[in-house]
Design a protein around this motif. Structure first.
Motif, short mmCIF file in Angstrom:
data_model
loop_
_atom_site.label_atom_id
_atom_site.label_comp_id
_atom_site.label_asym_id
_atom_site.label_seq_id
_atom_site.Cartn_x
_atom_site.Cartn_y
_atom_site.Cartn_z
N GLY A 107 0.79 -1.22 0.00
CA GLY A 107 0.00 0.00 0.00
C GLY A 107 0.82 1.27 0.00
O GLY A 107 0.31 2.34 -0.31
N GLN A 108 2.10 1.15 0.35
CA GLN A 108 2.96 2.33 0.38
C GLN A 108 3.77 2.49 -0.90
O GLN A 108 4.62 3.36 -0.98
N TYR A 109 3.51 1.63 -1.87
CA TYR A 109 4.20 1.71 -3.15
C TYR A 109 3.28 2.33 -4.20
O TYR A 109 2.06 2.12 -4.17
N ASP A 110 3.88 3.03 -5.14
CA ASP A 110 3.13 3.54 -6.28
C ASP A 110 4.00 3.40 -7.52
O ASP A 110 5.05 2.78 -7.47
N ASN A 111 3.58 3.93 -8.62
CA ASN A 111 4.32 3.83 -9.89
C ASN A 111 4.64 2.38 -10.22
O ASN A 111 5.80 2.01 -10.47
N TRP A 112 3.65 1.52 -10.26
CA TRP A 112 3.83 0.11 -10.56
C TRP A 112 4.08 -0.11 -12.05
O TRP A 112 3.52 0.59 -12.89
N GLY A 113 4.92 -1.12 -12.34
CA GLY A 113 5.10 -1.55 -13.71
C GLY A 113 3.99 -2.48 -14.13
O GLY A 113 3.08 -2.79 -13.34
N GLN A 114 4.07 -2.99 -15.35
CA GLN A 114 3.01 -3.86 -15.89
C GLN A 114 3.20 -5.32 -15.51
O GLN A 114 2.30 -6.12 -15.68
N GLY A 115 4.38 -5.65 -15.04
CA GLY A 115 4.67 -7.00 -14.59
C GLY A 115 5.31 -7.87 -15.65
O GLY A 115 5.18 -7.62 -16.85
N THR A 116 6.01 -8.90 -15.19
CA THR A 116 6.60 -9.89 -16.08
C THR A 116 6.33 -11.27 -15.49
O THR A 116 6.47 -11.47 -14.28
N GLN A 117 5.94 -12.22 -16.35
CA GLN A 117 5.54 -13.54 -15.88
C GLN A 117 6.75 -14.43 -15.64
O GLN A 117 7.63 -14.54 -16.50
N VAL A 118 6.76 -15.07 -14.49
CA VAL A 118 7.76 -16.09 -14.16
C VAL A 118 7.02 -17.39 -13.90
O VAL A 118 6.11 -17.44 -13.07
N THR A 119 7.41 -18.42 -14.63
CA THR A 119 6.79 -19.74 -14.46
C THR A 119 7.89 -20.75 -14.18
O THR A 119 8.82 -20.89 -14.97
N VAL A 120 7.77 -21.44 -13.06
CA VAL A 120 8.76 -22.44 -12.66
C VAL A 120 8.10 -23.80 -12.74
O VAL A 120 7.11 -24.07 -12.04
N SER A 121 8.65 -24.65 -13.58
CA SER A 121 8.09 -26.00 -13.73
C SER A 121 8.82 -26.97 -12.81
O SER A 121 10.04 -26.90 -12.67
#
Length: 122
Positions: A107-121
């Protein structure tokens, strides 16, 4: 306002490694404390790691201590998350964000990026 773009995600086998990058626009990047969060399907966003604007101090979630390392290069306006010894439970979308203080509270963070997917099999 700073804009953030994450990259470096992908599919990796358990035990493998990935390095995520978060590139920021704007000259004020060097003054921001930065954090990494992740969100798995059906779960709430959770704190992963944070780093002070100077890079001097860091903070990690217990679940990633000893496996993940957060760092930054202020000359390149980039923060990194080196992830080693990946486990299936590390799967999720990873986000970076800025904050006025080093904290695990999303809640104290702003300016978020769009994200990147990490998948571990497994």
């Amino acid at each position: 306002q700073v804009q953030l773009v994450e990259s470096g995600g992908g599919l990796v086998q358990a035990g493998g490694s990935l390095r995520l990058s978060c590139a920021a626009s704007g000259r004020a990047f060097r003054y921001y404390n930065m954090g990494w969060f992740r969100q798995a399907p059906g779960k709430e966003r959770e704190f992963v790691a944070a780093i002070r604007w100077s890079g001097v101090s860091t903070n990690y979630a217990d679940s990633v201590k000893g496996r993940f390392t957060i760092s930054r290069d202020n000359a390149k306006n980039t923060v990194y998350l080196q992830m080693n010894g990946l486990k299936s439970e590390d799967t999720g979308v990873y986000y970076c964000a800025t904050a006025d203080r080093v904290t695990s509270d999303a809640g104290q963070y702003d300016n978020w990026g769009q994200g990147t997917q990490v998948t571990v099999s497994s």
